[in-house]
Design a protein around this motif. Sequence first.
Motif, PDB file in Angstrom:
ATOM      1  N   LYS A   1      -7.588  -0.534  -0.387  1.00 43.24           N
ATOM      2  CA  LYS A   1      -6.677  -0.571  -1.535  1.00 43.24           C
ATOM      3  C   LYS A   1      -7.012  -1.704  -2.499  1.00 43.24           C
ATOM      4  O   LYS A   1      -7.070  -1.506  -3.717  1.00 43.24           O
ATOM      5  CB  LYS A   1      -5.237  -0.719  -1.036  1.00 43.24           C
ATOM      6  N   GLU A   2      -7.226  -2.891  -1.961  1.00 46.17           N
ATOM      7  CA  GLU A   2      -7.528  -4.048  -2.804  1.00 46.17           C
ATOM      8  C   GLU A   2      -8.867  -4.679  -2.422  1.00 46.17           C
ATOM      9  O   GLU A   2      -9.129  -5.837  -2.750  1.00 46.17           O
ATOM     10  CB  GLU A   2      -6.398  -5.075  -2.696  1.00 46.17           C
TER      11      GLU A   2
ATOM     12  N   TYR B   1      -6.094  -1.388   5.727  1.00 42.30           N
ATOM     13  CA  TYR B   1      -6.282  -0.526   4.562  1.00 42.30           C
ATOM     14  C   TYR B   1      -6.181  -1.332   3.265  1.00 42.30           C
ATOM     15  O   TYR B   1      -6.960  -1.129   2.329  1.00 42.30           O
ATOM     16  CB  TYR B   1      -5.234   0.585   4.583  1.00 42.30           C
ATOM     17  N   ARG B   2      -5.252  -2.265   3.229  1.00 42.46           N
ATOM     18  CA  ARG B   2      -5.097  -3.075   2.014  1.00 42.46           C
ATOM     19  C   ARG B   2      -6.345  -3.904   1.744  1.00 42.46           C
ATOM     20  O   ARG B   2      -6.862  -3.926   0.621  1.00 42.46           O
ATOM     21  CB  ARG B   2      -3.884  -3.996   2.149  1.00 42.46           C
TER      22      ARG B   2
ATOM     23  N   MET C   1      -7.677   8.255  -1.415  1.00 44.59           N
ATOM     24  CA  MET C   1      -6.768   7.176  -1.026  1.00 44.59           C
ATOM     25  C   MET C   1      -5.322   7.664  -1.006  1.00 44.59           C
ATOM     26  O   MET C   1      -4.560   7.360  -0.081  1.00 44.59           O
ATOM     27  CB  MET C   1      -6.929   5.993  -1.983  1.00 44.59           C
TER      28      MET C   1
ATOM     29  N   VAL D   1       0.798  -1.234   0.000  1.00 45.25           N
ATOM     30  CA  VAL D   1       0.000   0.000   0.000  1.00 45.25           C
ATOM     31  C   VAL D   1       0.828   1.280   0.000  1.00 45.25           C
ATOM     32  O   VAL D   1       0.317   2.344  -0.368  1.00 45.25           O
ATOM     33  CB  VAL D   1      -0.981   0.024   1.197  1.00 45.25           C
TER      34      VAL D   1
ATOM     35  N   GLU E   1      -2.814   7.736   2.250  1.00 47.19           N
ATOM     36  CA  GLU E   1      -1.506   7.082   2.280  1.00 47.19           C
ATOM     37  C   GLU E   1      -0.398   8.061   2.675  1.00 47.19           C
ATOM     38  O   GLU E   1       0.454   7.753   3.516  1.00 47.19           O
ATOM     39  CB  GLU E   1      -1.224   6.458   0.909  1.00 47.19           C
TER      40      GLU E   1
END
Length: 245
Positions: free
Chosen positions: A72-73, A67-68, A226, A33, A230
């Motif tokens: 994110k994914e 978060y991932r 996003m 990430v 980050e």
Amino acid sequence: MTNEKADWSKAAMTLEITTFTLEEIGSPHASAVLLQHFDSEEGLKSFYWAIPTQAEREQFLLVCAKYRYMVKEGDWVSTVNNESRVVDYLTNSNKLLAIFALIESLSNVKHMEFFDWLKLQGNFPIESKKTLNDLHQLYKVEHGSIKKVMKFFERLSADHQARLCGLLTKHKQPMENIKKLAQFLYDMRSKFAHECKPAVSIHSNDHIQYLSKDLVLVKITIADIMEAFELGLIAHFRERPATPT
């Protein structure tokens, strides 16, 4: 930080880590990430080990993993009519909700209930509903979640703040400051959380909506939010004070 030694989809949420060290499990998620914001893998490793305490390093890795998987994914998939498909405005709304939850989880601001705060103000008796509403608004500014959110976005560079504000325009003028933009996004998050109103305006196309009585052109997308998260996450842990020796 590139070797995938374990799947943290369960460990990140339950903390049932028994076989591998936290770094072994969490490092791949940090790389997945955040690596794009560093010059190299070594740069990310140096940043990680510069975080002062073990507890903070653990918090960093947990946030990266969540978060991932959740942003994110992670996508929200609809199975209506036996069709599995990602619904963009719903997945973006859930991502927005998760991002703000993660931001709030990073804050060290101690929570205080509204009634406890009122007792400290000594404004009794409260003579009208308007006075109570005004006090509640003041409470939210001083102790509400929005204070944590504003502080997080204020960690971004001045250039980045200006760019984000330029993605939200009223009367062809950019949003006044990053606090106003953070409030706008937080209100959007709250409408989804409390009214189940999807955040349709953070899709890929420009969108017009009302802010109070004014029309606002919304160009900010979930990708912009996003990226801000980050970079804000990196800034949050980069600014942690060193532990005295």
